[in-house]
Every structure is written in C-alpha cells, then in structure tokens.
Design a protein around this motif. Structure first.
Motif, PDB file in Angstrom:
ATOM      1  N   PHE A   1       0.837  -1.198   0.000  1.00 43.75           N
ATOM      2  CA  PHE A   1       0.000   0.000   0.000  1.00 43.75           C
ATOM      3  C   PHE A   1       0.874   1.250   0.000  1.00 43.75           C
ATOM      4  N   THR A   2       1.958   1.209   0.781  1.00 38.00           N
ATOM      5  CA  THR A   2       2.853   2.356   0.863  1.00 38.00           C
ATOM      6  C   THR A   2       3.481   2.636  -0.497  1.00 38.00           C
ATOM      7  N   LEU A   3       3.898   1.590  -1.214  1.00 36.94           N
ATOM      8  CA  LEU A   3       4.485   1.800  -2.531  1.00 36.94           C
ATOM      9  C   LEU A   3       3.482   2.441  -3.470  1.00 36.94           C
ATOM     10  N   ALA A   4       2.247   1.953  -3.481  1.00 43.29           N
ATOM     11  CA  ALA A   4       1.230   2.540  -4.352  1.00 43.29           C
ATOM     12  C   ALA A   4       1.001   4.004  -4.012  1.00 43.29           C
ATOM     13  N   LEU A   5       0.958   4.316  -2.724  1.00 40.88           N
ATOM     14  CA  LEU A   5       0.759   5.700  -2.308  1.00 40.88           C
ATOM     15  C   LEU A   5       1.931   6.562  -2.732  1.00 40.88           C
ATOM     16  N   VAL A   6       3.152   6.058  -2.510  1.00 44.14           N
ATOM     17  CA  VAL A   6       4.342   6.816  -2.866  1.00 44.14           C
ATOM     18  C   VAL A   6       4.413   7.040  -4.371  1.00 44.14           C
ATOM     19  N   MET A   7       4.090   6.007  -5.150  1.00 44.95           N
ATOM     20  CA  MET A   7       4.126   6.154  -6.599  1.00 44.95           C
ATOM     21  C   MET A   7       3.126   7.206  -7.060  1.00 44.95           C
ATOM     22  N   GLY A   8       1.948   7.215  -6.431  1.00 50.15           N
ATOM     23  CA  GLY A   8       0.962   8.223  -6.786  1.00 50.15           C
ATOM     24  C   GLY A   8       1.441   9.619  -6.456  1.00 50.15           C
ATOM     25  N   LEU A   9       2.044   9.777  -5.278  1.00 51.63           N
ATOM     26  CA  LEU A   9       2.578  11.083  -4.901  1.00 51.63           C
ATOM     27  C   LEU A   9       3.723  11.493  -5.820  1.00 51.63           C
ATOM     28  N   ALA A  10       4.562  10.511  -6.182  1.00 54.23           N
ATOM     29  CA  ALA A  10       5.685  10.806  -7.076  1.00 54.23           C
ATOM     30  C   ALA A  10       5.185  11.319  -8.415  1.00 54.23           C
ATOM     31  N   THR A  11       4.135  10.701  -8.914  1.00 54.63           N
ATOM     32  CA  THR A  11       3.568  11.145 -10.184  1.00 54.63           C
ATOM     33  C   THR A  11       3.027  12.548 -10.063  1.00 54.63           C
ATOM     34  N   SER A  12       2.283  12.820  -8.995  1.00 59.30           N
ATOM     35  CA  SER A  12       1.658  14.125  -8.845  1.00 59.30           C
ATOM     36  C   SER A  12       2.686  15.224  -8.653  1.00 59.30           C
ATOM     37  N   VAL A  13       3.648  14.990  -7.738  1.00 63.55           N
ATOM     38  CA  VAL A  13       4.644  16.011  -7.457  1.00 63.55           C
ATOM     39  C   VAL A  13       5.506  16.273  -8.674  1.00 63.55           C
ATOM     40  N   THR A  14       5.975  15.184  -9.310  1.00 62.69           N
ATOM     41  CA  THR A  14       6.858  15.360 -10.449  1.00 62.69           C
ATOM     42  C   THR A  14       6.142  16.017 -11.612  1.00 62.69           C
ATOM     43  N   ALA A  15       4.862  15.693 -11.799  1.00 60.07           N
ATOM     44  CA  ALA A  15       4.108  16.296 -12.895  1.00 60.07           C
ATOM     45  C   ALA A  15       4.052  17.799 -12.743  1.00 60.07           C
ATOM     46  N   LEU A  16       3.970  18.288 -11.492  1.00 60.13           N
ATOM     47  CA  LEU A  16       3.876  19.724 -11.266  1.00 60.13           C
ATOM     48  C   LEU A  16       5.219  20.416 -11.450  1.00 60.13           C
ATOM     49  N   ALA A  17       6.301  19.744 -11.018  1.00 53.95           N
ATOM     50  CA  ALA A  17       7.590  20.427 -10.961  1.00 53.95           C
ATOM     51  C   ALA A  17       8.551  20.057 -12.080  1.00 53.95           C
ATOM     52  N   ALA A  18       8.314  18.920 -12.739  1.00 54.01           N
ATOM     53  CA  ALA A  18       9.339  18.367 -13.629  1.00 54.01           C
ATOM     54  C   ALA A  18       9.721  19.292 -14.760  1.00 54.01           C
ATOM     55  N   TRP A  19       8.720  19.861 -15.421  1.00 50.17           N
ATOM     56  CA  TRP A  19       9.023  20.664 -16.597  1.00 50.17           C
ATOM     57  C   TRP A  19       9.930  21.825 -16.252  1.00 50.17           C
ATOM     58  N   ALA A  20       9.671  22.473 -15.124  1.00 49.86           N
ATOM     59  CA  ALA A  20      10.431  23.666 -14.768  1.00 49.86           C
ATOM     60  C   ALA A  20      11.799  23.337 -14.184  1.00 49.86           C
ATOM     61  N   GLU A  21      11.963  22.149 -13.607  1.00 51.46           N
ATOM     62  CA  GLU A  21      13.163  21.889 -12.823  1.00 51.46           C
ATOM     63  C   GLU A  21      13.775  20.522 -13.115  1.00 51.46           C
ATOM     64  N   VAL A  22      13.854  20.136 -14.370  1.00 53.47           N
ATOM     65  CA  VAL A  22      14.534  18.888 -14.710  1.00 53.47           C
ATOM     66  C   VAL A  22      16.023  19.186 -14.804  1.00 53.47           C
ATOM     67  N   ALA A  23      16.727  18.952 -13.701  1.00 52.69           N
ATOM     68  CA  ALA A  23      18.168  19.180 -13.647  1.00 52.69           C
ATOM     69  C   ALA A  23      18.855  17.834 -13.779  1.00 52.69           C
ATOM     70  N   ILE A  24      19.410  17.572 -14.940  1.00 49.71           N
ATOM     71  CA  ILE A  24      20.006  16.265 -15.233  1.00 49.71           C
ATOM     72  C   ILE A  24      21.495  16.298 -14.932  1.00 49.71           C
ATOM     73  N   GLU A  25      21.965  15.295 -14.216  1.00 55.06           N
ATOM     74  CA  GLU A  25      23.380  15.166 -13.912  1.00 55.06           C
ATOM     75  C   GLU A  25      23.903  13.885 -14.543  1.00 55.06           C
ATOM     76  N   GLU A  26      25.036  13.989 -15.206  1.00 51.92           N
ATOM     77  CA  GLU A  26      25.676  12.798 -15.764  1.00 51.92           C
ATOM     78  C   GLU A  26      26.527  12.139 -14.683  1.00 51.92           C
ATOM     79  N   VAL A  27      26.312  10.858 -14.491  1.00 50.91           N
ATOM     80  CA  VAL A  27      27.013  10.090 -13.465  1.00 50.91           C
ATOM     81  C   VAL A  27      27.849   9.012 -14.151  1.00 50.91           C
ATOM     82  N   THR A  28      29.073   8.864 -13.737  1.00 51.66           N
ATOM     83  CA  THR A  28      29.917   7.789 -14.232  1.00 51.66           C
ATOM     84  C   THR A  28      30.222   6.850 -13.069  1.00 51.66           C
ATOM     85  N   SER A  29      29.858   5.591 -13.231  1.00 51.94           N
ATOM     86  CA  SER A  29      30.069   4.615 -12.165  1.00 51.94           C
ATOM     87  C   SER A  29      31.559   4.326 -12.009  1.00 51.94           C
TER      88      SER A  29
END
Length: 440
Positions: free
Chosen positions: A4-32
C-alpha cells in the motif's frame, strides 16, 4: 502494508513530479566506478526511485534461424533467477514492494524498475539476479512459450497486426525489421533453451547499455547501483545489424481478410532524428496527420466521413527512418480514403503549409511537451531515450526553442523534399471493394 505504501508513494511521485518536472529537470551525468554512464534527476521529496535500463539492439539481434528468441527470453527474466524459482522470485519481489518490467522491441530491450528507498539494497540485488543469472527453467520456458504462442495465434486474426507485418516485410525486406520480433508460430515452437541462453548473451553487454534514474538517490549511490547491476556483464554482445535498405515501390498491396472493415497502413522513407531538418519535418507531419485538427482528419473524416480516425507520424528507428500512418474504413469506402490520403500527401509536397497552420502546430507541440514529464518513471525513460538518440543533456530546456525557431520557409522546403507521393506504400488488410490484391 508495504505494498500500500508503494502505491501511495508512486501516486505522490507522479503528482509532485508532474507539477515540478518541466520547470526543474536538472540532469546530472554520473559515471560509475567501472565507467558506465547514467543520467540522474535527484528528487528527495519522496523515498522512491525509478530506474530505466535499456540495451540497444533489441529483437533485431535475433539469430536468423531463432526469430523470437529475444522476445521469449525477455519474458523469462522474472521467471526465476539465481537460487529462486519463479514462485520464490515473485514472493521476494512482492515482499519488497518492488516493480520490474521487462520489454523488447526492434531496437532495444528495456528494464523498468521502481522501488522504495528503504528496500533499495534488496530490490537492486533481486534485479541483479534477474539480469545476470536468469534460470530459464524448463517449466518456465514452456509456460511463457505457451503465452507467446497464444499471443501469436491472436495476432494472426488481428487486421492491424497483419497489416503491420505485411507493410514491414515489403519495406524492409530480409532485414530483421522485415520479420516479426515476436517470431512466428513455427520459429517459437522450435526454440530451445540453448537459443534462449544465446539470446541473453546477445543482448546483455556493457557496450550497448543506457541508464536513467529519477528520485531519492544520490550520484554516488546511483554509481554503486549501476555497477552492482551491470559491471559484471560482458563487454560486448552480438554484432549490431547494419542499416535497413528500404524497398520503395509505392502503390497499394491488398492482403485478403474477411472483415467488414479494412485496415490500411501507409508510409514511405522518412528522416533521421539527427537530421538538421528534423524539427521542420516534425511540424509538417503534425500538420498533415498528427492531431485531431490535422489535414488528414479534416479531409478524410470531417468532410467526407470515410473513417473514425486517421493519423501519421515520423518513425526514426535506429536502423531506418520512415513515415507511417494508419486508417480504417468500411470495405466499400477504404479505396476513397486511400485516394484522399494520397492527394493530401501530394498537396503537402506541392503547396506546403500556411503560416496559420505553422503557428497552430508550434503552439500545440510546445504546449504538449511538458505533459510528457508526468512521473519519475516517465522521466527516467525520457533520460534514456535522449541518450540513445544522441541528444545533449540540456535538450529538455532547449527543445521548444528549436520548435519555435522553425520558419515557414523551412517547413515548406523540407515538405517539398520529404513527401514523395510516388513512394507512398499502402498495405490494406480486409475485403476492400475496387482494390485488387496487388495494385502496385
């Protein structure tokens, strides 16, 4: 409770990211530590991470005499790994509330994983087992083979699937694109466990892997996870196929099939994603067939009532670039619909578009773009897609500027060069009236 917690978190992740993603997609390149590159968008607002991994090549890497092996192998990755059989693996995944999706297409094999931060080490270890140590147990192979065969039998009765196979076979010939990646009833029946093991070895290699991650994870943590999952893979896999030679004849081919409504796929050679004129071509194609207000919808559906829907789009695949569309209509009307589509294809080449159409297309394309960034998993997929297409890391911030920079002269010049009605190939499945079985 964890599920249940995962489903709730995934829903919140979708909602929060949908609001903020376009304005603040800060991509970092990572090398392992072992040298594998990944792109990361950190977001610590929710204890959840989405991870996307893709291996270039996909079902096109099938050996010629083992078509469908990679598709079947992909379906077996969750059917037991390491010391766990299929049931034990499923129980372990459910206990962790982790989600794994494995898929394949012509150009890549994809792995989509989602997990809570509190379960990250165990979820990553379970995924590592699926990638590096799948069991391919005999009972699992036969169970998944049966599912694939059932799907293929169903596809054989689907006009859309028949049309897709027919159009691809004609355009791509003997290239892997020209035969179904799922295989055929005969080829899948003949696959052995050795073929499946060989398919795994063909795909999973470091020289073709791309990684994107979004969520509650740092660059250092991502680098360690990437190495845990992928560092032990072989450096190289099966050789990549060469570019597809497109067989362009134009005209209409009919595949007889008893159904009250015919389906037609149509298209011609297209434009590569890295071509400087790609955005102009994208706008022209959007005006022709990319939305409910497109020319094809207006001319074929609204004015003449020949179909409920018609569309077209650019399809720049890894090994060939085409332009593709679809229409369905009653058997006594499909010929008229094809005629109108051919006329509009020619009109695009001859007349181009108007300034009003260009302005409307730009407004739509730039306005719709932010809607793609809905949820961590969607963004992780976009990060990987950008890498595979060779796009710069700042592409999200500059993409709409590139659309806005296209001029009317650009679109009309490209339309005149790109749209070639003499090359437009229709493949019709049904019992169309007035169309012969082969009218090329």
């Amino acid at each position: 409770m964890i599920r249940f917690t995962l489903a709730l978190v995934m829903g919140l992740a979708t909602s929060v990211t949908a609001l903020a993603a376009w304005a603040e997609v800060a991509i970092e390149e990572v090398t392992s530590p072992s040298g594998i590159t990944a792109w990361l968008v950190e977001d610590h607002t929710i204890p959840f991470t989405a991870l996307e991994i893709r291996f270039r090549g996909g079902t096109s890497l099938d050996a010629p005499d083992s078509r469908g092996a990679i598709y079947l192998m992909t379906g077996l990755l969750e059917e037991g790994a390491g010391e766990m059989d299929a049931r034990e693996f499923a129980r372990a995944r459910e206990a962790l509330a982790a989600s794994y999706q494995f898929d394949s297409n012509d150009d890549d094999v994809s792995i989509s994983a989602r997990f809570l931060s509190e379960n990250r080490p165990e979820a990553v270890e379970l995924l590592r087992a699926a990638i590096t140590a799948p069991r391919f147990d005999e009972d699992a192979v036969e169970r998944v083979r049966g599912q694939v065969l059932s799907g293929l039998a169903s596809d054989a009765k689907d006009p859309d699937d028949i049309a897709g196979k027919g159009w691809s076979a004609q355009i791509y010939g003997d290239h892997p694109y020209g035969t179904p990646g799922k295989g055929t009833l005969e080829s899948v029946e003949a696959l052995s466990r050795d073929d499946i093991v060989a398919a795994h070895e063909a795909v999973f290699a470091r020289d073709r892997v791309y990684v994107g991650a979004v969520g509650d994870i740092t660059p250092q943590e991502l680098g360690a996870i990437v190495d845990e999952l992928l560092a032990d893979l072989p450096e190289t896999g099966a050789p990549m196929p060469g570019p597809a030679e497109l067989h362009v004849e134009g005209g209409t081919t009919v595949i007889p099939f008893q159904t009250p409504q015919s389906v037609a796929l149509f298209g011609q050679p297209g434009i590569e994603r890295d071509d400087p004129d790609f955005f102009a071509a994208m706008i022209a194609m959007h005006i022709l067939g990319g939305s409910g207000e497109s020319r094809l919808m207006q001319e074929v559906r609204v004015k003449r009532g020949l179909t409920y829907g018609v569309y077209s789009y650019l399809a720049p695949k890894d090994l060939a670039a085409v332009m593709v569309g679809r229409v369905a209509s009653a058997n006594d009307r499909i010929g008229a619909a094809i005629g109108v589509i051919g006329d509009e294809w020619a009109r695009m080449a001859e007349e181009g578009v108007t300034q009003e159409e260009l302005d409307a297309a730009k407004t739509y394309l730039t306005g719709a773009y932010p809607l793609r960034f809905k949820g961590n998993a969607r963004i992780a997929g976009i990060l990987v897609g950008m890498q595979m297409q060779g796009l710069p890391i700042d592409y999200i911030a500059t993409r709409n500027d590139k659309v806005d920079a296209v001029t009317l002269e650009d679109v009309n010049r490209v339309a005149a060069e790109l749209f070639r009605p003499e090359d437009l190939q229709f493949t019709v499945v049904g019992a169309p009236e007035g169309l012969d079985a082969d009218t090329n």
